[in-house]
Design an enzyme around this catalytic site. Structure first.
Site, PDB file in Angstrom:
ATOM      1  N   SER A  15       0.975 -32.454   9.780  1.00 45.06           N
ATOM      2  CA  SER A  15      -0.369 -32.402   9.186  1.00 45.06           C
ATOM      3  C   SER A  15      -0.609 -33.406   8.067  1.00 45.06           C
ATOM      4  O   SER A  15      -1.484 -33.208   7.231  1.00 45.06           O
ATOM      5  CB  SER A  15      -0.656 -30.988   8.674  1.00 45.06           C
ATOM      6  OG  SER A  15       0.410 -30.464   7.901  1.00 45.06           O
ATOM      7  N   GLY A  20      -3.924 -33.119  12.661  1.00 49.87           N
ATOM      8  CA  GLY A  20      -3.234 -32.131  11.833  1.00 49.87           C
ATOM      9  C   GLY A  20      -3.785 -32.072  10.422  1.00 49.87           C
ATOM     10  O   GLY A  20      -3.973 -30.983   9.852  1.00 49.87           O
ATOM     11  N   SER A 141      -3.765 -30.932  25.113  1.00 50.95           N
ATOM     12  CA  SER A 141      -4.501 -32.172  25.371  1.00 50.95           C
ATOM     13  C   SER A 141      -5.116 -32.126  26.754  1.00 50.95           C
ATOM     14  O   SER A 141      -4.634 -31.407  27.647  1.00 50.95           O
ATOM     15  CB  SER A 141      -3.542 -33.362  25.266  1.00 50.95           C
ATOM     16  OG  SER A 141      -4.099 -34.534  25.816  1.00 50.95           O
ATOM     17  N   TYR A 154       4.177 -37.527  28.413  1.00 53.68           N
ATOM     18  CA  TYR A 154       3.323 -36.845  27.436  1.00 53.68           C
ATOM     19  C   TYR A 154       2.530 -35.733  28.127  1.00 53.68           C
ATOM     20  O   TYR A 154       2.465 -34.598  27.645  1.00 53.68           O
ATOM     21  CB  TYR A 154       2.373 -37.852  26.801  1.00 53.68           C
ATOM     22  CG  TYR A 154       1.330 -37.242  25.893  1.00 53.68           C
ATOM     23  CD1 TYR A 154       1.672 -36.788  24.626  1.00 53.68           C
ATOM     24  CD2 TYR A 154      -0.002 -37.139  26.302  1.00 53.68           C
ATOM     25  CE1 TYR A 154       0.708 -36.232  23.789  1.00 53.68           C
ATOM     26  CE2 TYR A 154      -0.967 -36.592  25.477  1.00 53.68           C
ATOM     27  CZ  TYR A 154      -0.607 -36.135  24.217  1.00 53.68           C
ATOM     28  OH  TYR A 154      -1.558 -35.586  23.399  1.00 53.68           O
TER      29      TYR A 154
END
Length: 264
Positions: A15, A20, A141, A154
């Site tokens: 973050s 984040g 995602s 990914y």
């Protein structure tokens, strides 16, 4: 709609920047005691200082540690022994020809993008269940559903996040704890700017590069622009609140209409 997270402790992994950081800022603005995580102490302290100004909050905790390692995980759990809200945002991504991704790279992606979330859930979910309230949110995602040819490693890890979110939601069934994932679409971050330029070339202005990227590489986006990190954060703050008490085991989309399906 008023969201008040006063009295709650939130930990957001990865973050110090990007999505984040936006999530941490949103949770802090809602009143949560917000714990900031990154690999290095210096970057975490810098992010905490920025959050004090951006979110107007003094209820911030530095929780540095590389969650892909046992030592880093122990350091974070020591700094934050209990959390009411856990946001698993940490992740890596990059372009690679599929047949050139070696075993070490596959392992690295799985370790960082999936196993860190498992470790954090294992560390904090039991306490949430015992206290009868908690929120776990994993940042997935659109690549979990529409696997990109240029980074299937990914995409695979983000698909795994959807599965583990659903599984841990079942583990928390009936406890007052919710576990959800957010399917984030193409988002405007520093890392994505680099990614876009790698694909379309560095000679274009950013506005031109973004338009070319969306037209040529993400044409199914209904938004037809990159999403801003704060737009992802709004959904996460809602899911972290008492208002989302009946939403669990879900994969909620903030993808700009990128995924061409009624359900994920």
């Amino acid at each position: 709609m008023h969201i008040d997270l006063s009295g709650r402790t939130a930990l957001v992994t990865g973050s110090t920047q990007g999505i984040g950081y936006a999530i941490a800022a949103g949770l802090a603005r809602a009143g949560a005691r917000t714990c900031v995580n990154g690999r290095g102490a210096a970057s975490v302290e810098e992010a905490v200082a920025r959050l004090r100004a951006d979110a107007g909050s003094d209820h911030l905790v530095a929780a540095p540690g590389d969650l892909a390692t046992d030592r880093g995980t122990e350091a974070v759990v020591t700094a934050v022994p209990e959390a009411d809200i856990l946001v698993n945002n940490l992740g890596v991504f990059g372009v690679a020809p599929p047949l050139e991704i070696d075993d070490d790279e596959w392992r690295r992606y799985f370790e960082v993008n999936v196993l860190t979330a498992v470790r954090m859930i294992r560390a904090y979910l039991p306490g949430m269940i015992e206290r009868g309230w908690g929120r776990v949110v994993c940042i997935a995602s659109d690549s979990a559903v529409v696997i990109p040819a240029e980074m299937i490693h990914y995409g695979l890890t983000k698909t795994s996040l959807l599965a583990l979110t659903r599984g841990f939601a079942k583990a928390a069934a009936g406890s007052g704890v919710t576990v959800n994932s957010v399917i984030a679409g193409p988002t405007h971050t520093g890392g994505v700017e680099d990614f876009v330029r790698d694909l379309v070339g560095g000679e274009l202005s950013w506005d031109e590069a973004q338009r070319v990227f969306m037209r040529e590489h993400r044409p199914q986006s209904l938004l037809q622009r990159l999403i801003e990190p704060e737009e992802i954060a709004h959904m996460v703050v809602y899911l972290s609140s008492p208002l989302a008490s009946a939403t669990t085991g879900g994969a909620l989309r903030v993808d700009g209409g990128y995924v061409d399906a009624i359900l994920p």
